[in-house]
Scaffold this motif. Structure first.
Motif, mmCIF file in Angstrom:
data_model
loop_
_atom_site.group_PDB
_atom_site.id
_atom_site.type_symbol
_atom_site.label_atom_id
_atom_site.label_comp_id
_atom_site.label_asym_id
_atom_site.label_seq_id
_atom_site.Cartn_x
_atom_site.Cartn_y
_atom_site.Cartn_z
ATOM 1 N N GLU A 60 44.755 49.188 42.102
ATOM 2 C CA GLU A 60 43.584 48.331 42.241
ATOM 3 C C GLU A 60 43.378 47.530 40.964
ATOM 4 N N VAL A 61 42.963 46.274 41.111
ATOM 5 C CA VAL A 61 42.739 45.394 39.979
ATOM 6 C C VAL A 61 41.247 45.122 39.847
ATOM 7 N N SER A 62 40.714 45.253 38.641
ATOM 8 C CA SER A 62 39.302 44.989 38.400
ATOM 9 C C SER A 62 39.133 43.551 37.923
ATOM 10 N N PHE A 63 38.194 42.855 38.508
ATOM 11 C CA PHE A 63 37.876 41.495 38.105
ATOM 12 C C PHE A 63 36.528 41.438 37.394
ATOM 13 N N GLY A 64 36.064 42.573 36.919
ATOM 14 C CA GLY A 64 34.794 42.630 36.198
ATOM 15 C C GLY A 64 33.629 42.890 37.128
ATOM 16 N N LYS A 65 32.428 42.762 36.542
ATOM 17 C CA LYS A 65 31.213 43.003 37.311
ATOM 18 C C LYS A 65 31.040 41.947 38.394
ATOM 19 N N ALA A 66 30.372 42.349 39.476
ATOM 20 C CA ALA A 66 30.095 41.413 40.560
ATOM 21 C C ALA A 66 29.110 40.353 40.078
#
Length: 72
Positions: A60-66
């Motif tokens: 899974e890749v995190s793109f930061g906070k929503a």
């Protein structure tokens, strides 16, 4: 050149990249002859997914906070 038929309003259309049009000396108003190569997509989801396994499945890749109103 390969092209895909797409919706253009209530009609169908084929877009020709400008580079290809220049290479073939095509201009607005020219008539062309279209020959269908096949009636189904070149790829099917099932065949693409059949190649996925544990060794080539990425994490899974995190793109930061929503931001905005995304629901996570």
């Amino acid at each position: 050149m390969e092209a895909v038929i797409q919706r253009w309003g209530t009609d169908f259309g084929i877009r020709i990249p400008v580079g290809t049009a220049k290479k073939m000396s095509l201009k607005t108003g020219y008539r062309v002859f279209i020959v269908p190569l096949e009636q189904k997509p070149a790829y099917e989801l099932e065949s693409l997914l059949s190649g996925v396994n544990k060794s080539n499945l990425h994490k899974e890749v995190s793109f930061g906070k929503a931001k905005g109103k995304e629901q996570w």
